[in-house]
Write an enzyme that holds these catalytic residues in place. Structure first.
Site, mmCIF file in Angstrom:
data_model
loop_
_atom_site.group_PDB
_atom_site.id
_atom_site.type_symbol
_atom_site.label_atom_id
_atom_site.label_comp_id
_atom_site.label_asym_id
_atom_site.label_seq_id
_atom_site.Cartn_x
_atom_site.Cartn_y
_atom_site.Cartn_z
ATOM 1 C CE1 TYR A 24 -4.299 -1.780 0.530
ATOM 2 C CE2 TYR A 24 -2.812 -3.673 1.509
ATOM 3 C CZ TYR A 24 -4.343 -3.220 0.752
ATOM 4 O OH TYR A 24 -4.702 -4.250 0.918
ATOM 5 C CE1 TYR A 156 -7.303 -6.651 2.751
ATOM 6 C CE2 TYR A 156 -6.213 -8.818 3.531
ATOM 7 C CZ TYR A 156 -5.924 -7.499 3.068
ATOM 8 O OH TYR A 156 -4.824 -7.859 2.062
ATOM 9 C CG ASP A 257 -9.942 -15.101 5.132
ATOM 10 O OD1 ASP A 257 -9.634 -15.655 5.703
ATOM 11 O OD2 ASP A 257 -10.309 -14.257 4.590
ATOM 12 C CE LYS A 287 -2.443 -12.138 7.620
ATOM 13 N NZ LYS A 287 -3.762 -11.381 7.045
HETATM 14 C C1 PLP Z 1 -4.555 -11.587 5.127
HETATM 15 C C2 PLP Z 1 -5.450 -11.807 4.903
HETATM 16 C C3 PLP Z 1 -5.612 -12.508 4.088
HETATM 17 C C4 PLP Z 1 -4.713 -12.606 2.781
HETATM 18 O O1 PLP Z 1 -3.857 -13.631 3.169
HETATM 19 P P1 PLP Z 1 -2.211 -13.446 2.402
HETATM 20 O O2 PLP Z 1 -1.365 -13.617 2.755
HETATM 21 O O3 PLP Z 1 -1.341 -11.168 2.309
HETATM 22 O O4 PLP Z 1 -2.461 -12.739 0.397
HETATM 23 C C5 PLP Z 1 -7.129 -12.881 3.588
HETATM 24 N N1 PLP Z 1 -8.040 -13.194 4.558
HETATM 25 C C6 PLP Z 1 -7.538 -11.915 5.980
HETATM 26 C C7 PLP Z 1 -9.108 -12.527 7.424
HETATM 27 C C8 PLP Z 1 -6.232 -11.947 6.837
HETATM 28 O O5 PLP Z 1 -5.966 -11.420 7.395
#
Ligand code: PLP
Length: 437
Positions: A24, A156, A257, A287
């Protein structure tokens, strides 16, 4: 922010400014980043002192990922050991122990009906795969019109195209792409508060929206319990039960997610879905999966989803990144998950929660602070105005702590190995950042 950057550091930073994109960020860069030379435990070591500090306690765990801290002997050994066997082989037609063991492990520790694992190379890609699974499922069972997604505002899910379409439509950078992104169905953001009773009116509105759009909906996609990069908001697990019921009733798949929330971060449970006792049809993790060492994520699905796809006219999941199931990343992920489960991780997260609650309490008294909230190993100070990122970051660094505020938020999700003294330091720095920002 650097005190000075002589010699090699100065040259690196100048090359960085001219050539290297940061997240960003504009090109060329405007705010010089800090040059990290090495990292160990919870400390980042800088090449040059910044505000007199050569070492910073990492309050960000490298964006939720470095659970066990840096340069961990067990994870290093796993990486080294795997490196000597092979760092990578293609996954088409070949397989290997690290990936098989990791997939089996993920099936074991995630909610029961999740049976099948796609090992992707980043979180965003795993969300793409999750969405593809859902759309392809409905195509395969003869319902190709079911191809839209529903989510709530404030979410997100990553920066690639389809994940972006379910990010908050007004927040962040994604507004830039309205008109270009696929148009999804948005519910209002869930009412705030982990402990708050679910609001019947909001629950009803979720049910109604799902019912109304069901003929065109492939899936509901949400972050369970914590909306992270969309605003660090917590909500009642009760809404996840509402989503599960409404999705079942109206024939819509449910995707959680858990890329940020997974591996104990929200406290007490390994995955946020477990707060609600609800299992999704598809779930993403990432992550913290490799303890912050390498890029890897996974999309898990139920047998129902996999069987549906396999019964279709095109009976394969059409996805296969070059570095899918990378053995090095998988080996470190196995070691990281083992390390986590071998300790009383719930007690460690609880300890961090307690430290964050007491350490961040003074922030609530500061002018310009709207809210202070803590859940598990996540601490948030929300201001009533956009944070002055440079001033806030500088204030934290002056205290010897690395924080990366954004929007109206100063927040921390420290490594679980952060001891009480370092945790107190992180909290002092967060208060200083909130004051300065
Ligand atoms: C960080 C994140 C993503 C994206 O993961 P990247 O490894 O950065 O592509 C997707 N969803 C959530 C909830 C996240 O925290």
């Amino acid at each position: 922010m650097r005190d000075d950057a002589p010699g090699a550091s100065g040259e690196l930073l100048e090359l960085d400014r001219r050539h290297v994109w940061h997240p960003y960020a504009p090109m060329p860069g405007r705010t010089p980043p800090l040059l990290v030379e090495s990292a160990s435990g919870v400390r980042l070591r800088l090449a040059e002192p910044a505000f007199g500090k050569r070492e910073l306690v990492d309050g960000m765990a490298s964006w939720w990922s470095a659970l066990h801290g840096y340069n961990h002997p067990v994870l290093n050994a796993a990486a080294r050991d795997q490196l000597e066997r092979m760092s990578h082989v293609m996954f088409g037609g070949l397989t290997h122990e690290p990936a098989v063991r990791l997939a089996a492990r993920l099936v074991e520790i995630t909610p029961a009906p999740l049976e099948h694992v796609f090992l992707a190379d980043s979180g965003s890609v795993s969300v793409e795969v999750a969405i593809k699974m859902c759309l392809q499922y409905w195509r395969s069972v003869g319902r190709p019109a079911k191809r839209r997604l529903l989510t709530w505002r404030g979410g997100y899910h990553g920066d690639t195209w389809h994940p972006m379409s379910v990010c908050d439509p007004d927040g962040g950078m994604h507004r830039l792409w309205s008109g270009a992104l696929p148009r999804q169905v948005f519910a209002d953001a869930p009412p705030a508060g982990f402990d708050a009773d679910p609001e019947p009116a909001y629950a009803r509105s979720l049910r109604e929206l799902i019912a109304r759009h069901a003929p065109e909906l492939a899936a509901v996609v949400v972050e369970p319990v914590v909306q992270n990069a969309g605003g660090m908001r917590f909500h009642s697990p009760g809404y996840l039960r509402v989503l599960r019921e409404a999705c079942d009733e109206h024939g819509v798949l449910l995707v959680f997610d858990e890329i940020a929330t997974g591996f104990g971060r929200t406290g007490g449970v390994l995955f946020a879905a477990d707060h609600a006792g609800v299992a999704p049809d598809v779930m993403c993790v990432g992550k913290a999966l490799t303890g912050g060492y390498l890029s890897m994520a996974a999309a898990l699905c139920t047998s129902r989803v996999a069987d549906g796809i396999s019964r279709g006219e095109f009976p394969v999941l059409a996805h296969g990144p070059t570095f899918m199931a990378n053995p090095l990343a998988a080996a470190v992920a196995n070691a990281s998950v083992d390390l986590l489960l071998a300790q009383d991780w719930a007690a460690e997260v609880k300890r961090i929660e307690t430290g964050l609650v007491s350490g961040l309490a003074p922030a609530a008294e500061l002018p310009g602070v709207r809210d202070v909230r803590v859940l598990g190993a996540i601490g948030v100070v929300q201001l009533d105005h956009p944070v002055d990122m440079a001033a806030a970051t500088a204030a934290a660094v002056s205290e010897g702590v690395w924080l990366r505020p954004f929007g109206d938020l100063v927040y921390t999700m420290p490594p679980y190995v952060t001891d009480d003294a370092d945790l107190a330091l992180i909290c002092r720095a967060a208060c200083a950042a909130a004051r300065a920002g």
